[in-house]
Design a protein around this motif. Structure first.
Motif, PDB file in Angstrom:
ATOM      1  N   ASP D 192       0.840  -1.205   0.000  1.00  0.00           N
ATOM      2  CA  ASP D 192       0.000   0.000   0.000  1.00  0.00           C
ATOM      3  C   ASP D 192       0.868   1.246   0.000  1.00  0.00           C
ATOM      4  OD1 ASP D 192      -2.138   1.757   0.159  1.00  0.00           O
ATOM      5  OD2 ASP D 192      -2.405   1.511   2.312  1.00  0.00           O
ATOM      6  N   ASN D 193       1.931   1.242  -0.797  1.00  0.00           N
ATOM      7  CA  ASN D 193       2.868   2.355  -0.773  1.00  0.00           C
ATOM      8  C   ASN D 193       3.765   2.293  -1.999  1.00  0.00           C
ATOM      9  OD1 ASN D 193       3.814   4.649   0.580  1.00  0.00           O
ATOM     10  ND2 ASN D 193       5.455   3.548   1.610  1.00  0.00           N
ATOM     11  N   LEU D 194       4.534   3.343  -2.208  1.00  0.00           N
ATOM     12  CA  LEU D 194       5.634   3.322  -3.166  1.00  0.00           C
ATOM     13  C   LEU D 194       6.722   4.204  -2.604  1.00  0.00           C
ATOM     14  CD1 LEU D 194       5.710   6.185  -4.977  1.00  0.00           C
ATOM     15  CD2 LEU D 194       3.676   5.158  -5.965  1.00  0.00           C
ATOM     16  N   VAL D 195       7.929   4.027  -3.113  1.00  0.00           N
ATOM     17  CA  VAL D 195       9.077   4.790  -2.622  1.00  0.00           C
ATOM     18  C   VAL D 195       9.658   5.586  -3.784  1.00  0.00           C
ATOM     19  CG1 VAL D 195      11.327   4.689  -1.486  1.00  0.00           C
ATOM     20  CG2 VAL D 195       9.555   3.025  -0.897  1.00  0.00           C
ATOM     21  N   PRO D 196       9.585   6.917  -3.717  1.00  0.00           N
ATOM     22  CA  PRO D 196       9.973   7.716  -4.882  1.00  0.00           C
ATOM     23  C   PRO D 196      11.466   8.021  -4.904  1.00  0.00           C
ATOM     24  CG  PRO D 196       9.133   9.172  -3.214  1.00  0.00           C
ATOM     25  CD  PRO D 196       9.077   7.764  -2.635  1.00  0.00           C
ATOM     26  N   TYR D 197      12.267   7.039  -4.617  1.00  0.00           N
ATOM     27  CA  TYR D 197      13.712   7.274  -4.608  1.00  0.00           C
ATOM     28  C   TYR D 197      14.430   5.949  -4.741  1.00  0.00           C
ATOM     29  CZ  TYR D 197      18.388   8.410  -2.983  1.00  0.00           C
ATOM     30  OH  TYR D 197      19.747   8.547  -2.901  1.00  0.00           O
ATOM     31  N   ASN D 225      24.171  13.542 -28.088  1.00  0.00           N
ATOM     32  CA  ASN D 225      24.091  14.955 -27.706  1.00  0.00           C
ATOM     33  C   ASN D 225      22.680  15.462 -27.426  1.00  0.00           C
ATOM     34  OD1 ASN D 225      23.043  15.039 -30.182  1.00  0.00           O
ATOM     35  ND2 ASN D 225      24.478  16.551 -31.024  1.00  0.00           N
ATOM     36  N   PHE D 226      21.762  14.540 -27.110  1.00  0.00           N
ATOM     37  CA  PHE D 226      20.472  15.036 -26.612  1.00  0.00           C
ATOM     38  C   PHE D 226      20.525  15.124 -25.077  1.00  0.00           C
ATOM     39  CE2 PHE D 226      20.073  10.442 -27.398  1.00  0.00           C
ATOM     40  CZ  PHE D 226      19.709   9.989 -26.156  1.00  0.00           C
ATOM     41  N   ARG D 227      19.467  15.674 -24.525  1.00  0.00           N
ATOM     42  CA  ARG D 227      19.407  15.835 -23.074  1.00  0.00           C
ATOM     43  C   ARG D 227      18.424  14.836 -22.484  1.00  0.00           C
ATOM     44  NH1 ARG D 227      17.440  21.581 -23.289  1.00  0.00           N
ATOM     45  NH2 ARG D 227      16.599  20.724 -25.239  1.00  0.00           N
ATOM     46  N   LEU D 228      18.768  14.316 -21.328  1.00  0.00           N
ATOM     47  CA  LEU D 228      17.983  13.234 -20.728  1.00  0.00           C
ATOM     48  C   LEU D 228      17.879  13.439 -19.224  1.00  0.00           C
ATOM     49  CD1 LEU D 228      16.673  10.408 -20.641  1.00  0.00           C
ATOM     50  CD2 LEU D 228      18.958   9.445 -20.622  1.00  0.00           C
ATOM     51  N   SER D 229      16.658  13.428 -18.727  1.00  0.00           N
ATOM     52  CA  SER D 229      16.442  13.567 -17.295  1.00  0.00           C
ATOM     53  C   SER D 229      15.539  12.433 -16.809  1.00  0.00           C
ATOM     54  CB  SER D 229      15.767  14.918 -16.999  1.00  0.00           C
ATOM     55  OG  SER D 229      15.468  15.038 -15.624  1.00  0.00           O
ATOM     56  N   ALA D 230      15.884  11.868 -15.644  1.00  0.00           N
ATOM     57  CA  ALA D 230      15.138  10.724 -15.105  1.00  0.00           C
ATOM     58  C   ALA D 230      14.633  11.006 -13.699  1.00  0.00           C
ATOM     59  CB  ALA D 230      16.037   9.491 -15.078  1.00  0.00           C
ATOM     60  N   SER D 231      13.480  10.446 -13.396  1.00  0.00           N
ATOM     61  CA  SER D 231      12.951  10.435 -12.028  1.00  0.00           C
ATOM     62  C   SER D 231      12.569   8.993 -11.730  1.00  0.00           C
ATOM     63  CB  SER D 231      11.740  11.377 -11.917  1.00  0.00           C
ATOM     64  OG  SER D 231      11.360  11.570 -10.574  1.00  0.00           O
ATOM     65  N   CYS D 232      13.148   8.418 -10.664  1.00  0.00           N
ATOM     66  CA  CYS D 232      13.044   6.972 -10.454  1.00  0.00           C
ATOM     67  C   CYS D 232      12.294   6.634  -9.175  1.00  0.00           C
ATOM     68  CB  CYS D 232      14.433   6.355 -10.423  1.00  0.00           C
ATOM     69  SG  CYS D 232      15.237   6.452 -12.034  1.00  0.00           S
ATOM     70  N   HIS D 233      11.408   5.635  -9.284  1.00  0.00           N
ATOM     71  CA  HIS D 233      10.480   5.311  -8.195  1.00  0.00           C
ATOM     72  C   HIS D 233      10.291   3.807  -8.109  1.00  0.00           C
ATOM     73  CE1 HIS D 233       9.368   8.929 -10.583  1.00  0.00           C
ATOM     74  NE2 HIS D 233       9.590   9.500  -9.427  1.00  0.00           N
ATOM     75  N   ARG D 234      10.130   3.336  -6.877  1.00  0.00           N
ATOM     76  CA  ARG D 234       9.941   1.904  -6.629  1.00  0.00           C
ATOM     77  C   ARG D 234       8.468   1.625  -6.340  1.00  0.00           C
ATOM     78  NH1 ARG D 234      14.075  -1.382  -7.599  1.00  0.00           N
ATOM     79  NH2 ARG D 234      15.490  -0.341  -6.158  1.00  0.00           N
TER      80      ARG D 234
END
Lengths: 349, 349, 349, 349
Positions: D192-197, D225-234
């Protein structure tokens, strides 16, 4: 106000102690003990808080002390222990020289002269304390509460054994992961799965229940004389143990009578109006699909046990079945110790 | 090759039928029946596929027909039914006029002259078929398999009742959500929760098990004469029912002997080397924390039942306890019907 | 005290309304409307209660009425609507002739002269009400609140757009199952799984957010002029939507400044001290692994949105990222309508 | 047949290696190395098996050796490493003196002359091996594969960057708990949860992807040479990482063209018909609610990445969005190393 402390204050049951003691009318939480890694730090800095409610403001600035009596504030009268068993064995004895130790650890449960108590069930076992103090030459003493799954079961059995002759009980549990501590059950073990084994749990349920429902003759406890068998299993639930119970009585009975006895059960904590005592230790649900852990674990602020599906067992004479849900880290752990301390505070201190 | 069809082909058990019949050495799946909403469409277009494995290529282009014998291809000999009970009652009878109906529905279970069969347990109940055909003046007939939780339990009981005198059994189940169908259990009901009630499940387990382990005297079934009580609960597991079992025998016994009888259990399907028959109907696990549904449900391609924690019950004389896991939609549903059909194909057709 | 009613009172959001209105200092809940199946019954008899807290005593005996103005008690001034969109379209208009309708349904959101309001964000949109009443010749009116995922996002964006020039926003959501209603997401769809699609959700987030953060010129709303793209996904969480946000500003900025603006954000509901207004609409968490839905959804009684992982985006100029958690059925649904009604009660009634 | 060994053989990725190498047509698994606690024991006795499929018979009797080259059987040519990073740094170098090391550890990724390779993406980086051997005076060498979430993303990006000018990418992940190892994510953290890191995950995705999609000029890699940003969550999923991707191109494009390029993507492993190479590295799903981890993680035996919800991004020029699912411990870990070894075996050994 009685000053109190918590041993094992950064763990999950330790956090429940802190939650339950916040704004307590009789107890002032002034000391928090934990491992050397935490000692010397502010509690807020030493702790990853696991509970859904916020860490109480009142404990954030308390400096954590080492887990021994010398480092504990002198003004403390009662310490609550959620120490791991292996540490509790020695440390709780050290504290008992000067402090009342209300322990959720299993190290001293059912030992001679150490009361294992549920206030609604066997408050008279506190009479062992004198002998305990004399035997050890202690100014303080140790009082313990049972295992989480035992407490929920025994609370529901008390009105039954008081009113009927119980012959035998089988219980199959579906226990929450919090019972194993924060790191106890890996998610890999329990997502889309269950684990049909909990170390020592069946032994604890089988022995502690008979002990609690036995009788204290002034010297020793004589176990209750029915037979009890447990099968224990871990399921993907955060909090709240569920137990399916099969009971055989010696005689015929009326199922409505069983229900009434459970629903109307009141005992000493309710008479004394102890702060943590729920109005009803046992709540009987009428809905056909209750109790459920997420819906019913917080009944009575987590101190009531909810019972449902109470029904005659057509397969066996004189038999019935029911399901219970109890909050394993409140009524089954921290709340159990706090209620013990409230009773001690009212009756002994 | 025998041509076969599936009734209720778009549902979850219907999809398991399709999965199990794909590349089957004896059966060629040529007809798929479903509700009017799906009839007339290619199966791939009519169906939201629920299983982890891909929809077999061989069924994608089959045009779904209405669920009645007139719309079914004449070349089909056996139809597998996963119809809802309320439809199955009439429809299966309509099909039985001309087809062999291997049904997973509960509508006709335990009715007079309709065999309720687990091939490893009571293949002789198929002898009812003659009377069934005569009574109804049918060219075909209906054969049923038990409820999912019953099958797993009964498979493990068979080697016990064959070798020991069973006095009584209590079983507490922890059942997977797939048993209720795709939409049966809302996520709101089961995440961080369990539901201690499954409609009619306890009654089915209690009656079907005694029926299966009874004896067919040529006219009727005489139930087994031990006593059996069930308590049934739903847990957050996708597939795989877990059951905790308490057994009392009439006499003393050796627990190693029980284990050997279970582990070495073989029966007619193994002798006949039926395609879906697992090498071992019962697998005994030695690890202290097994069986577990996610780990053990696929044992024997989902057709074996895994048993573990087999131990003496210290609380009761002549008693032992164990835990089982069985795949509820393979061995407990579609696979059960397919194995019945394999036995019928080998012995009767 | 203003008398209020709830439309759709037996559903999940309806139950949240009842929970939030129990013991409300300004509103007295006196009327509950639901479908014909429930009408005429006591609320307790008509309803399967889904929330963890008990059904409030005060509503158990209220007799449910049909969902139309004729059957509603005349003394009611405000009705809260959690009707399904297809019913809400007509029914809310019927009620608006005489009642204030505070609606969580999407049927009338963003229509001409119907305010879509978050009290902390765009209370001035309530100025549309006069035109709405005149245009329709109504004594009452309709006020709507946004979609659950929009509200949480927009609350955190408000202090940003007020203080920085936002160029673009991408948001990826991980939404709780309660957002789909009690039966919305089968457990088969979500245990050990997630569903990367929620019907119409992305469109709502993209359009409603720009509308809310636009400006009302007295006649119409001019959308905010940044660009916003959403990707919406359902995860196995009961309550609490989590959103991962990528923001690009027009100019360089200080990340500490962004944090301060969010953490110190206060608005009209806080000034007016509205009952349901949280002290902090946005709470900024410092822990590296927060916010988490189970831990943070209840912040501010479910009315605060928790933000964490606020960090510069090294891959893009003038960019930052963060994660938010908001309670989808409190701040994102029932609580949103109640706060709207509190503002209306304070300012308009 | 080439003899191969596994370093870290008792861990979760180690077990996947064993599963994938069982019955491999080119590789014979003859050596298993693990910690001192396991060394000297039969593999079956040393290991708690975590995978749903049974432990292969072929490894049960292999005696586990210490994790150093002296204790490894001389006949082994390739060792697969799933060592923890801190051990891998030194140990893999020790092995590289004599063995080919195909490593899933992050210790040597992107270091000078050490190829970080996905066979479908940048097989030419293997040309670094000569320089690596010369520089270190090794007979063997080290080849690494990327982080699990990077592999799935990069496989789907390859046909895009080959056919379009990519300007920028944002990716938000929903990652399975198995990625953290068996004990990595407590159930208390994720039910019943997730961890955003996820520690270091975003940094790995951002750097490794640009490296893999860059070009090797014979001396060094020039990043894309493109730009890439990530946000990772469990999230509470056992296996299968899901990623939501926002892509901006430099130019206008046809979304059907993007789809075709992904769906028809084939590369060197497919041409060479390597054993573990899936027929389609990228599978494009048409259903509106796919891919889903439980349903799609096993596509192509866990070696295909499934893409769905491919759609134009209306909010941005020249932009589109999609969702992918890839099996994190097969294609994202053990399978990645095995495919690397198959390519090396075909081309270099």
């Amino acid at each position: 106000m009685v000053n109190v402390g918590v041993l094992g204050a950064t763990g999950m049951v330790g956090q429940r102690f802190i939650q339950l003691l916040d704004k307590h009318p009789d107890f002032e939480l002034t000391a928090l003990a934990a491992s050397s890694r935490s000692a010397g730090k502010r509690y807020e800095d030493a702790t990853t808080w696991y509970l859904d409610d916020e860490m109480p403001e009142s404990v954030k600035d308390i400096v954590v002390c080492e887990t021994n009596p010398e480092d504990m504030d002198n003004d403390v009268d009662i310490v609550f222990s959620s120490l791991p068993t292996e540490f509790a064995a020695k440390v709780e004895k050290d504290f008992a020289k000067d402090y009342v130790v209300a322990s959720n650890a299993s190290a001293h449960r059912m030992k001679k002269n150490i009361p294992l108590v549920i206030p609604e069930v066997n408050p008279e076992y506190l009479d062992m304390i004198d002998a305990q103090q004399k035997e050890n030459n202690w100014d303080g003493f140790i009082v313990t509460n049972p295992n989480c799954s035992t407490i929920a079961l025994t609370l529901t059995l008390k009105p039954i054994v008081d009113n009927f002759n119980v012959n035998s009980i089988r219980v199959s549990t579906m226990q929450a992961v919090s019972g194993a501590g924060y790191n106890g059950v890996p998610s890999m073990a329990i997502v889309d799965n269950l684990v049909p084994y909990i170390g020592s749990e069946e032994e604890k349920m089988e022995s502690e229940t008979l002990h609690l429902l036995g009788s204290f003759d002034g010297e020793k406890v004589n176990d209750a004389n029915f037979r009890l068998s447990a099968s224990c299993h871990r399921v993907p639930v955060i909090d709240g143990h569920t137990e399916a119970i099969f009971i055989e009585l010696d005689d015929d009975f009326d199922i409505g009578d069983v229900k009434d006895k459970m629903a109307n059960f009141k005992a000493l904590p309710q008479e004394l109006n102890l702060f943590s005592a729920p109005e009803n230790p046992v709540i009987v649900k009428e809905e056909m699909d209750r109790p459920q852990p997420r819906m019913d674990r917080n009944a009575g602020n987590g101190m009531s046990v909810s019972v449902g599906r109470l029904r005659k067992d057509q397969a066996f004479d004189n038999s019935f079945k029911y399901v219970l849900v109890g909050h394993n880290t409140i009524r089954g752990a921290a709340g159990a110790s706090v209620l013990n301390a409230e009773l001690i505070n009212e009756r002994i201190l």
